[in-house]
Design an enzyme around this catalytic site. Structure first.
Site, mmCIF file in Angstrom:
data_model
loop_
_atom_site.group_PDB
_atom_site.id
_atom_site.type_symbol
_atom_site.label_atom_id
_atom_site.label_comp_id
_atom_site.label_asym_id
_atom_site.label_seq_id
_atom_site.Cartn_x
_atom_site.Cartn_y
_atom_site.Cartn_z
ATOM 1 N N ARG A 244 -7.459 -0.685 0.814
ATOM 2 C CA ARG A 244 -7.892 -1.953 0.200
ATOM 3 C C ARG A 244 -8.252 -1.765 -1.267
ATOM 4 O O ARG A 244 -8.162 -2.705 -2.052
ATOM 5 C CB ARG A 244 -9.057 -2.543 0.997
ATOM 6 N N LYS B 299 0.844 -1.206 0.000
ATOM 7 C CA LYS B 299 0.000 0.000 0.000
ATOM 8 C C LYS B 299 0.874 1.249 0.000
ATOM 9 O O LYS B 299 1.726 1.427 0.860
ATOM 10 C CB LYS B 299 -0.904 -0.010 1.230
ATOM 11 N N LYS C 113 -10.438 12.317 8.368
ATOM 12 C CA LYS C 113 -9.939 11.855 9.657
ATOM 13 C C LYS C 113 -9.989 12.979 10.693
ATOM 14 O O LYS C 113 -9.966 14.169 10.339
ATOM 15 C CB LYS C 113 -8.476 11.405 9.525
ATOM 16 N N ASP D 43 1.606 6.408 5.884
ATOM 17 C CA ASP D 43 0.582 5.467 5.428
ATOM 18 C C ASP D 43 1.007 4.703 4.183
ATOM 19 O O ASP D 43 0.256 3.880 3.673
ATOM 20 C CB ASP D 43 -0.736 6.205 5.173
ATOM 21 N N GLU E 213 -9.339 3.473 2.080
ATOM 22 C CA GLU E 213 -8.824 3.560 0.708
ATOM 23 C C GLU E 213 -7.765 2.520 0.390
ATOM 24 O O GLU E 213 -7.575 2.153 -0.772
ATOM 25 C CB GLU E 213 -8.271 4.970 0.453
ATOM 26 N N ASP F 298 -2.817 10.518 3.787
ATOM 27 C CA ASP F 298 -4.202 10.084 3.893
ATOM 28 C C ASP F 298 -4.987 11.047 4.771
ATOM 29 O O ASP F 298 -4.892 11.016 5.991
ATOM 30 C CB ASP F 298 -4.273 8.670 4.476
ATOM 31 N N ASP G 127 -12.149 6.666 3.814
ATOM 32 C CA ASP G 127 -10.944 6.460 4.628
ATOM 33 C C ASP G 127 -10.510 5.007 4.648
ATOM 34 O O ASP G 127 -9.506 4.665 5.255
ATOM 35 C CB ASP G 127 -11.177 6.970 6.061
#
Length: 455
Positions: A309, A223, A235, A246, A307, A228, A305
């Site tokens: 996956r 990933k 968030k 992230d 994202e 993010d 949020d």
């Protein structure tokens, strides 16, 4: 802003005699990591009960304690220092002395060189080989940290892709391809494009290829969310600054493949890193949208949020379709649920193969990274099914498990493992070889695992 990569690391060598005029470090049975000077002015370092974890803690404590006291030291090994102990000590010493800093002015003094003085001349070559391998693993972890620690005003998808290209330069046989947003759109990477659509800094896909042998083809997927915000499902402000890390899973994949290639490992491995910045704007994707992933599967968005996956799903489906893998392993800072379940020092391990799960956990144990296998509960498999689309991005149930079940839909039934590193990928305080900031967790597990995997 210039971000220097890689961070300088302590050099380590093994020899059968000390260097003239270099301060010695004497090993003791004191508590692991206890460091003090004796009456003769020599540094004394405790290695505790002599377990690998003790040696790793001792090495980290040494380079932290001696920073500012000199740049070169000799460590007088005892007969208790076998190959496993030296490997752990070097890992600790190199990583414990790591410091990522963009401050102005002169860099603080650090330990630059350690010589490990072998007690038996006939054993020097064996210990030197272990020290070299440990330094390579530590360098992979440190490079992972460098990438994840870089501030996101500098670190956009194109910057990470360029860093991967730079890292691969000079390593014969290591190929790196960078695909831009036009290529991604043409090939149907709907998840990556949706996540990256809210940012003015477009997404990328990095593909690293190393063909050092004829064994099973392992594809690693990481990933790569360079920052993010949570998107429209924004968030909370508290802790959002940490979202520069992230992309730790993507950083681990880049670092691992580069390390395997530099070592000349006789393996076949491909690293895929989908890179995007999850931002808030008029072009951002929304809860309730339906996204068409690579290969055509549609996904109903429940929370922007979640994202990670989506970008992993595209890359996994691409790997199945184009790369003929024998095994897929994805790694990601994926779910807060895993932090709740396992805390901040243990990674979550999911797999559809007992043998793969056992091999990954064993690799982690050998290099000092802890993993705990989590269940793929079939009772929740139907929860992944969508109403508007084939799948739903945020099904009900235990968050870490349902996220893994979502990803499983894109693996084509191949042997697969999912590593959720949301907890151990970042740290607020130092412990053992870990320092505050990005930890580099999982990079050396991947190196160790791929080298040992035989299918």
């Amino acid at each position: 802003m210039h971000v220097p990569l890689p961070t300088p690391l302590v050099a380590v060598e093994v020899a059968d005699e000390p260097r003239p005029g270099v301060p010695p470090v004497v090993l003791t049975d004191d508590e692991a990591g206890e460091t003090r000077k004796d009456d003769e002015g020599r540094w004394r370092l405790g290695v505790g009960g002599g377990k690998p974890a003790h040696w790793r803690r001792a090495g980290a404590a040494l380079t932290r304690e001696l920073a500012g006291s000199g740049t070169r030291f000799d460590v007088e090994l005892t007969d208790a220092a076998d190959a496993e102990s030296v490997r752990a000590f070097v890992l600790g010493a190199v990583l414990g002395g790591y410091k990522f800093s963009l401050t102005s002015g002169d860099a603080p003094e650090r330990v630059e060189s350690l010589r490990l003085v072998a007690p038996d001349e006939g054993y020097t070559d064996v210990l030197a080989a272990e020290a070299f391998r440990a330094h390579l693993l530590a360098s992979a972890t440190a490079f992972n940290r460098d990438l994840a620690n870089a501030p996101s005003n500098v670190k956009d998808p194109a910057w990470v892709a360029a860093a991967a290209v730079d890292a691969a330069r000079g390593t014969p046989g290591l190929q790196v391809q960078v695909r831009d947003e036009k290529w991604l759109a043409k090939r149907g990477f709907g998840g990556v494009l949706a996540v990256g659509g809210g940012s003015t800094r477009p997404p990328r896909l990095v593909e690293l290829t190393w063909r050092g042998g004829d064994g099973p083809h392992v594809v690693l997927v990481g990933k790569g969310i360079t920052f993010d915000t949570g998107g429209i499902s924004v968030k909370p402000a508290e802790g959002m600054h940490l979202m520069r890390t992230d992309m730790s899973g993507g950083a681990a994949v880049i670092a691992a493949v580069v390390a395997l290639a530099r070592r000349g490992s006789p393996v076949r491995v491909t690293g895929l890193v989908p890179l995007a910045e999850n931002h808030v704007s008029g072009s951002a994707y929304r809860p309730g949208d339906v996204v068409r992933q690579y290969g055509g599967t549609t996904t109903e968005i429940g929370n922007t949020d979640a994202e990670g996956r989506l970008v992993l799903a595209d890359a996994l489906a691409y790997a199945v379709d184009e790369l003929e893998p024998d095994l897929l392993v994805d790694v990601a800072t994926l779910t807060g649920a895993m932090k709740v379940a396992l805390g901040l020092r243990t990674g979550g391990l999911f797999s559809n193969s007992d043998a793969v799960a056992e091999a990954l956990a064993g690799a982690g144990e050998r290099v000092g990274e802890a993993w705990w296998r989590m269940p793929l509960l079939e009772d929740h498999a139907d929860d992944v099914r969508g109403q508007l689309a084939d799948l739903r991005q945020t099904p009900p149930g235990p968050g870490g498990i349902t996220a893994a079940l979502f990803l499983r839909e894109f693996t084509g039934g191949l042997p697969w493992a999912h590593l959720d590193i949301a907890g151990p990928a970042r740290a607020e305080e130092a412990h053992d070889e870990v320092v505050p900031g990005a930890t580099g967790f999982s990079a050396r597990t991947l190196v160790e695992f791929v080298e040992a995997y035989r299918g």
